[in-house]
Design a protein around this motif. Structure first.
Motif, PDB file in Angstrom:
ATOM      1  N   PRO A 175      -0.612 -17.540 -13.726  1.00 34.12           N
ATOM      2  CA  PRO A 175      -0.631 -17.956 -15.136  1.00 34.12           C
ATOM      3  C   PRO A 175      -0.253 -16.786 -16.056  1.00 34.12           C
ATOM      4  CG  PRO A 175      -2.690 -18.550 -14.030  1.00 34.12           C
ATOM      5  CD  PRO A 175      -1.912 -17.691 -13.087  1.00 34.12           C
ATOM      6  N   PRO A 176       0.154 -17.092 -17.286  1.00 31.05           N
ATOM      7  CA  PRO A 176       0.525 -16.031 -18.231  1.00 31.05           C
ATOM      8  C   PRO A 176      -0.604 -15.009 -18.392  1.00 31.05           C
ATOM      9  CG  PRO A 176       1.071 -18.180 -19.135  1.00 31.05           C
ATOM     10  CD  PRO A 176       0.298 -18.419 -17.872  1.00 31.05           C
ATOM     11  N   GLY A 177      -0.226 -13.749 -18.404  1.00 30.78           N
ATOM     12  CA  GLY A 177      -1.185 -12.661 -18.569  1.00 30.78           C
ATOM     13  C   GLY A 177      -1.705 -12.098 -17.255  1.00 30.78           C
ATOM     14  N   TRP A 178      -1.526 -12.826 -16.165  1.00 32.78           N
ATOM     15  CA  TRP A 178      -1.999 -12.367 -14.860  1.00 32.78           C
ATOM     16  C   TRP A 178      -0.850 -11.743 -14.080  1.00 32.78           C
ATOM     17  CZ3 TRP A 178      -6.890 -12.256 -13.009  1.00 32.78           C
ATOM     18  CH2 TRP A 178      -7.852 -12.998 -13.697  1.00 32.78           C
ATOM     19  N   ARG A 179      -1.176 -10.738 -13.288  1.00 28.66           N
ATOM     20  CA  ARG A 179      -0.192 -10.185 -12.369  1.00 28.66           C
ATOM     21  C   ARG A 179      -0.883  -9.688 -11.114  1.00 28.66           C
ATOM     22  NH1 ARG A 179       0.966  -4.641 -11.973  1.00 28.66           N
ATOM     23  NH2 ARG A 179      -0.341  -3.360 -13.307  1.00 28.66           N
ATOM     24  N   ARG A 180      -0.102  -9.621 -10.048  1.00 30.39           N
ATOM     25  CA  ARG A 180      -0.613  -9.160  -8.750  1.00 30.39           C
ATOM     26  C   ARG A 180      -0.365  -7.660  -8.675  1.00 30.39           C
ATOM     27  NH1 ARG A 180       1.850 -12.727  -5.971  1.00 30.39           N
ATOM     28  NH2 ARG A 180       0.106 -14.130  -5.751  1.00 30.39           N
ATOM     29  N   LEU A 181      -1.411  -6.895  -8.384  1.00 31.28           N
ATOM     30  CA  LEU A 181      -1.274  -5.451  -8.274  1.00 31.28           C
ATOM     31  C   LEU A 181      -0.548  -5.080  -6.986  1.00 31.28           C
ATOM     32  CD1 LEU A 181      -4.854  -4.314  -9.386  1.00 31.28           C
ATOM     33  CD2 LEU A 181      -2.767  -4.344 -10.753  1.00 31.28           C
ATOM     34  N   THR A 182       0.224  -4.012  -7.049  1.00 34.18           N
ATOM     35  CA  THR A 182       0.898  -3.511  -5.851  1.00 34.18           C
ATOM     36  C   THR A 182      -0.131  -2.789  -4.984  1.00 34.18           C
ATOM     37  OG1 THR A 182       1.415  -1.369  -6.839  1.00 34.18           O
ATOM     38  CG2 THR A 182       3.033  -3.152  -7.162  1.00 34.18           C
ATOM     39  N   PRO A 183       0.163  -2.597  -3.706  1.00 30.92           N
ATOM     40  CA  PRO A 183      -0.776  -1.850  -2.846  1.00 30.92           C
ATOM     41  C   PRO A 183      -1.092  -0.456  -3.392  1.00 30.92           C
ATOM     42  CG  PRO A 183       0.834  -2.981  -1.504  1.00 30.92           C
ATOM     43  CD  PRO A 183       1.266  -3.152  -2.939  1.00 30.92           C
ATOM     44  N   GLU A 184      -0.103   0.180  -3.994  1.00 31.33           N
ATOM     45  CA  GLU A 184      -0.343   1.521  -4.557  1.00 31.33           C
ATOM     46  C   GLU A 184      -1.328   1.459  -5.726  1.00 31.33           C
ATOM     47  OE1 GLU A 184       2.887   0.253  -4.202  1.00 31.33           O
ATOM     48  OE2 GLU A 184       3.153   1.253  -2.267  1.00 31.33           O
ATOM     49  N   GLU A 185      -1.214   0.429  -6.549  1.00 29.17           N
ATOM     50  CA  GLU A 185      -2.113   0.280  -7.696  1.00 29.17           C
ATOM     51  C   GLU A 185      -3.530  -0.073  -7.268  1.00 29.17           C
ATOM     52  OE1 GLU A 185       0.561  -1.429 -11.321  1.00 29.17           O
ATOM     53  OE2 GLU A 185       0.304  -2.744  -9.590  1.00 29.17           O
ATOM     54  N   ARG A 186      -3.633  -0.799  -6.166  1.00 22.85           N
ATOM     55  CA  ARG A 186      -4.953  -1.222  -5.691  1.00 22.85           C
ATOM     56  C   ARG A 186      -5.732  -0.070  -5.093  1.00 22.85           C
ATOM     57  NH1 ARG A 186      -5.153  -5.744  -1.787  1.00 22.85           N
ATOM     58  NH2 ARG A 186      -7.330  -5.611  -2.328  1.00 22.85           N
ATOM     59  N   GLY A 187      -5.044   0.894  -4.492  1.00 22.87           N
ATOM     60  CA  GLY A 187      -5.735   2.034  -3.882  1.00 22.87           C
ATOM     61  C   GLY A 187      -6.366   1.656  -2.572  1.00 22.87           C
ATOM     62  N   GLY A 214      -8.353   2.954   1.156  1.00 18.61           N
ATOM     63  CA  GLY A 214      -8.199   4.006   2.169  1.00 18.61           C
ATOM     64  C   GLY A 214      -9.107   5.174   1.869  1.00 18.61           C
ATOM     65  N   ASP A 215      -8.543   6.384   1.831  1.00 15.51           N
ATOM     66  CA  ASP A 215      -9.325   7.593   1.574  1.00 15.51           C
ATOM     67  C   ASP A 215      -9.771   7.699   0.118  1.00 15.51           C
ATOM     68  OD1 ASP A 215      -8.991   8.310   4.211  1.00 15.51           O
ATOM     69  OD2 ASP A 215      -7.218   9.547   3.811  1.00 15.51           O
ATOM     70  N   ASP A 216      -9.121   6.931  -0.764  1.00 16.27           N
ATOM     71  CA  ASP A 216      -9.453   6.991  -2.190  1.00 16.27           C
ATOM     72  C   ASP A 216     -10.696   6.187  -2.544  1.00 16.27           C
ATOM     73  OD1 ASP A 216      -7.117   8.421  -2.472  1.00 16.27           O
ATOM     74  OD2 ASP A 216      -5.937   6.659  -3.005  1.00 16.27           O
ATOM     75  N   GLY A 217     -11.289   5.511  -1.576  1.00 16.55           N
ATOM     76  CA  GLY A 217     -12.436   4.653  -1.845  1.00 16.55           C
ATOM     77  C   GLY A 217     -12.027   3.197  -1.698  1.00 16.55           C
ATOM     78  N   PRO A 218     -12.885   2.278  -2.117  1.00 13.24           N
ATOM     79  CA  PRO A 218     -12.573   0.861  -1.942  1.00 13.24           C
ATOM     80  C   PRO A 218     -11.376   0.440  -2.802  1.00 13.24           C
ATOM     81  CG  PRO A 218     -14.624   1.140  -3.152  1.00 13.24           C
ATOM     82  CD  PRO A 218     -14.178   2.507  -2.724  1.00 13.24           C
ATOM     83  N   ALA A 219     -10.646  -0.542  -2.298  1.00 11.55           N
ATOM     84  CA  ALA A 219      -9.488  -1.058  -3.025  1.00 11.55           C
ATOM     85  C   ALA A 219      -9.946  -1.889  -4.218  1.00 11.55           C
ATOM     86  CB  ALA A 219      -8.632  -1.910  -2.091  1.00 11.55           C
ATOM     87  N   ARG A 220      -9.097  -1.937  -5.234  1.00 13.92           N
ATOM     88  CA  ARG A 220      -9.354  -2.786  -6.401  1.00 13.92           C
ATOM     89  C   ARG A 220      -8.953  -4.220  -6.066  1.00 13.92           C
ATOM     90  NH1 ARG A 220      -6.070  -0.584 -11.209  1.00 13.92           N
ATOM     91  NH2 ARG A 220      -7.023  -2.389 -12.177  1.00 13.92           N
ATOM     92  N   PRO A 221      -9.518  -5.205  -6.771  1.00 14.64           N
ATOM     93  CA  PRO A 221      -9.088  -6.587  -6.565  1.00 14.64           C
ATOM     94  C   PRO A 221      -7.588  -6.723  -6.847  1.00 14.64           C
ATOM     95  CG  PRO A 221     -11.108  -6.530  -7.826  1.00 14.64           C
ATOM     96  CD  PRO A 221     -10.625  -5.112  -7.725  1.00 14.64           C
ATOM     97  N   PRO A 222      -6.915  -7.644  -6.157  1.00 12.32           N
ATOM     98  CA  PRO A 222      -5.463  -7.725  -6.260  1.00 12.32           C
ATOM     99  C   PRO A 222      -4.913  -8.391  -7.523  1.00 12.32           C
ATOM    100  CG  PRO A 222      -6.269  -9.362  -4.728  1.00 12.32           C
ATOM    101  CD  PRO A 222      -7.444  -8.532  -5.138  1.00 12.32           C
ATOM    102  N   TYR A 223      -5.744  -9.092  -8.293  1.00  9.16           N
ATOM    103  CA  TYR A 223      -5.240  -9.806  -9.463  1.00  9.16           C
ATOM    104  C   TYR A 223      -5.787  -9.175 -10.732  1.00  9.16           C
ATOM    105  CZ  TYR A 223      -4.011 -13.207  -5.933  1.00  9.16           C
ATOM    106  OH  TYR A 223      -3.499 -13.811  -4.823  1.00  9.16           O
ATOM    107  N   LEU A 224      -4.882  -8.940 -11.699  1.00  8.79           N
ATOM    108  CA  LEU A 224      -5.244  -8.294 -12.960  1.00  8.79           C
ATOM    109  C   LEU A 224      -4.823  -9.187 -14.117  1.00  8.79           C
ATOM    110  CD1 LEU A 224      -6.081  -5.781 -14.695  1.00  8.79           C
ATOM    111  CD2 LEU A 224      -3.686  -5.062 -14.501  1.00  8.79           C
ATOM    112  N   HIS A 225      -5.778  -9.434 -15.039  1.00  7.77           N
ATOM    113  CA  HIS A 225      -5.459 -10.139 -16.285  1.00  7.77           C
ATOM    114  C   HIS A 225      -5.238  -9.054 -17.322  1.00  7.77           C
ATOM    115  CE1 HIS A 225      -6.433 -12.751 -19.867  1.00  7.77           C
ATOM    116  NE2 HIS A 225      -5.477 -13.412 -19.234  1.00  7.77           N
TER     117      HIS A 225
END
Length: 124
Positions: free
Chosen positions: A22-34, A36-47
């Protein structure tokens, strides 16, 4: 009641719901989600307007609604086919409503074990 079969029947519509947000939402790239060693990944969908994130596809309700609608159609067809036989089959629509109720419990955050136990008690 194979969910993959249900999806294949409405493939184009399901594909659009899964891939076009839907408008305003986007799927984060693997790099944006983080992760691995950086800690837990962020959720894949961003409003983007609010900064809210989600683990669930923003179209989840519509996706589940399509599956439930298909299941209701199938149950109605089965009942129409059994109506002349005088069978004592459980009404498919009632079963479908029970499944919807269990899904709503899960979406509301009810523990999986509690939902499973309710399903066993109600015979779903």
């Amino acid at each position: 009641d194979n969910i993959n079969y249900d999806h294949s029947l409405n493939y184009d519509a399901m594909h659009d719901l899964m891939n076009f947000l839907p408008p305003g939402w986007r799927r984060l790239t693997p790099e944006e989600r983080g992760g691995g060693d950086d800690g837990p990944a962020r959720p894949p969908y961003l409003h983007e307007p609010t900064g809210d994130t989600s683990w669930r596809n923003p179209n989840l309700r519509e996706i589940l609604g399509m599956v439930d609608e298909r299941r209701d159609d199938d149950a109605a067809k089965r009942n129409a086919g059994n109506s002349g036989r005088g069978g004592n089959n459980k009404n498919g629509t009632d079963r479908s409503r029970g499944v919807k109720k269990l899904r709503l419990m899960l979406q509301a955050g009810a523990p999986l074990g509690a939902v499973e136990q309710k399903a066993k008690i109600e015979g779903e």
